[in-house]
Design a protein around this motif. Sequence first.
Motif, PDB file in Angstrom:
ATOM      1  N   ALA A 118       0.833  -1.203   0.000  1.00 53.85           N
ATOM      2  CA  ALA A 118       0.000   0.000   0.000  1.00 53.85           C
ATOM      3  C   ALA A 118       0.865   1.249   0.000  1.00 53.85           C
ATOM      4  O   ALA A 118       0.557   2.246  -0.667  1.00 53.85           O
ATOM      5  CB  ALA A 118      -0.927  -0.004   1.208  1.00 53.85           C
ATOM      6  N   TYR A 119       1.967   1.200   0.721  1.00 52.75           N
ATOM      7  CA  TYR A 119       2.887   2.332   0.775  1.00 52.75           C
ATOM      8  C   TYR A 119       3.445   2.673  -0.604  1.00 52.75           C
ATOM      9  O   TYR A 119       3.687   3.842  -0.911  1.00 52.75           O
ATOM     10  CB  TYR A 119       4.043   2.025   1.750  1.00 52.75           C
ATOM     11  CG  TYR A 119       5.174   2.996   1.640  1.00 52.75           C
ATOM     12  CD1 TYR A 119       5.035   4.302   2.105  1.00 52.75           C
ATOM     13  CD2 TYR A 119       6.376   2.632   1.050  1.00 52.75           C
ATOM     14  CE1 TYR A 119       6.075   5.208   1.987  1.00 52.75           C
ATOM     15  CE2 TYR A 119       7.418   3.528   0.934  1.00 52.75           C
ATOM     16  CZ  TYR A 119       7.262   4.810   1.400  1.00 52.75           C
ATOM     17  OH  TYR A 119       8.286   5.703   1.270  1.00 52.75           O
ATOM     18  N   ILE A 150      -2.740   5.485 -11.221  1.00 50.99           N
ATOM     19  CA  ILE A 150      -2.909   4.030 -11.238  1.00 50.99           C
ATOM     20  C   ILE A 150      -2.346   3.416  -9.951  1.00 50.99           C
ATOM     21  O   ILE A 150      -2.973   2.559  -9.325  1.00 50.99           O
ATOM     22  CB  ILE A 150      -2.239   3.421 -12.493  1.00 50.99           C
ATOM     23  CG1 ILE A 150      -3.000   3.867 -13.749  1.00 50.99           C
ATOM     24  CG2 ILE A 150      -2.159   1.907 -12.390  1.00 50.99           C
ATOM     25  CD1 ILE A 150      -2.261   3.580 -15.053  1.00 50.99           C
ATOM     26  N   ALA A 151      -1.157   3.873  -9.559  1.00 51.70           N
ATOM     27  CA  ALA A 151      -0.537   3.348  -8.339  1.00 51.70           C
ATOM     28  C   ALA A 151      -1.368   3.683  -7.099  1.00 51.70           C
ATOM     29  O   ALA A 151      -1.525   2.847  -6.205  1.00 51.70           O
ATOM     30  CB  ALA A 151       0.881   3.901  -8.193  1.00 51.70           C
ATOM     31  N   MET A 152      -1.895   4.902  -7.043  1.00 48.11           N
ATOM     32  CA  MET A 152      -2.732   5.290  -5.905  1.00 48.11           C
ATOM     33  C   MET A 152      -4.014   4.476  -5.860  1.00 48.11           C
ATOM     34  O   MET A 152      -4.481   4.110  -4.779  1.00 48.11           O
ATOM     35  CB  MET A 152      -3.044   6.792  -5.958  1.00 48.11           C
ATOM     36  CG  MET A 152      -1.878   7.671  -5.591  1.00 48.11           C
ATOM     37  SD  MET A 152      -1.283   7.414  -3.912  1.00 48.11           S
ATOM     38  CE  MET A 152      -2.691   7.963  -2.981  1.00 48.11           C
ATOM     39  N   ALA A 153      -4.583   4.200  -7.035  1.00 49.27           N
ATOM     40  CA  ALA A 153      -5.783   3.357  -7.068  1.00 49.27           C
ATOM     41  C   ALA A 153      -5.466   1.983  -6.484  1.00 49.27           C
ATOM     42  O   ALA A 153      -6.246   1.432  -5.697  1.00 49.27           O
ATOM     43  CB  ALA A 153      -6.303   3.235  -8.497  1.00 49.27           C
ATOM     44  N   ILE A 212      -5.195   2.266  -2.703  1.00 46.32           N
ATOM     45  CA  ILE A 212      -6.524   2.401  -2.078  1.00 46.32           C
ATOM     46  C   ILE A 212      -7.220   1.054  -2.001  1.00 46.32           C
ATOM     47  O   ILE A 212      -7.829   0.710  -0.996  1.00 46.32           O
ATOM     48  CB  ILE A 212      -7.368   3.450  -2.835  1.00 46.32           C
ATOM     49  CG1 ILE A 212      -6.785   4.842  -2.578  1.00 46.32           C
ATOM     50  CG2 ILE A 212      -8.831   3.383  -2.416  1.00 46.32           C
ATOM     51  CD1 ILE A 212      -7.316   5.928  -3.492  1.00 46.32           C
ATOM     52  N   VAL A 213      -7.122   0.273  -3.073  1.00 47.95           N
ATOM     53  CA  VAL A 213      -7.728  -1.068  -3.062  1.00 47.95           C
ATOM     54  C   VAL A 213      -7.125  -1.908  -1.930  1.00 47.95           C
ATOM     55  O   VAL A 213      -7.826  -2.580  -1.188  1.00 47.95           O
ATOM     56  CB  VAL A 213      -7.556  -1.757  -4.432  1.00 47.95           C
ATOM     57  CG1 VAL A 213      -7.921  -3.225  -4.365  1.00 47.95           C
ATOM     58  CG2 VAL A 213      -8.386  -1.050  -5.488  1.00 47.95           C
TER      59      VAL A 213
END
Length: 106
Positions: free
Chosen positions: A62-63, A93-96, A99-100
């Motif tokens: 997640a980090y 894309i990485a942040m999505a 978040i998932v």
Amino acid sequence: MQPILIYAAAALAEIAGCFSFWAWLRMDKSILWLIPGIAALAVFAWLLTLIDSEAAGRAYAAYGGIYIAASLLWLWLAEGVAPDRWDLTGAGIAMAGAIVILAGPR
């Protein structure tokens, strides 16, 4: 402390620590730059232990998304280079993905 604040602080510490090595090796700065850099990397590692997760790998995964976004913010604010649309798309894309991982039911 909220996970997003821990991740943001960890990203700042990791980027600052890594930048100290960059400055020493690529910008001909003094080796003394490594002293605060190594301290920052230790703080980074400690901060990630504060994440409430049953598995270290999930906290690190997640980090990763937060780190990518923070790195582009560093690029812009500290280095004076504006991220382009590909940088921003990749960070989105990485942040999505982060978040998932963070918000997924367990």
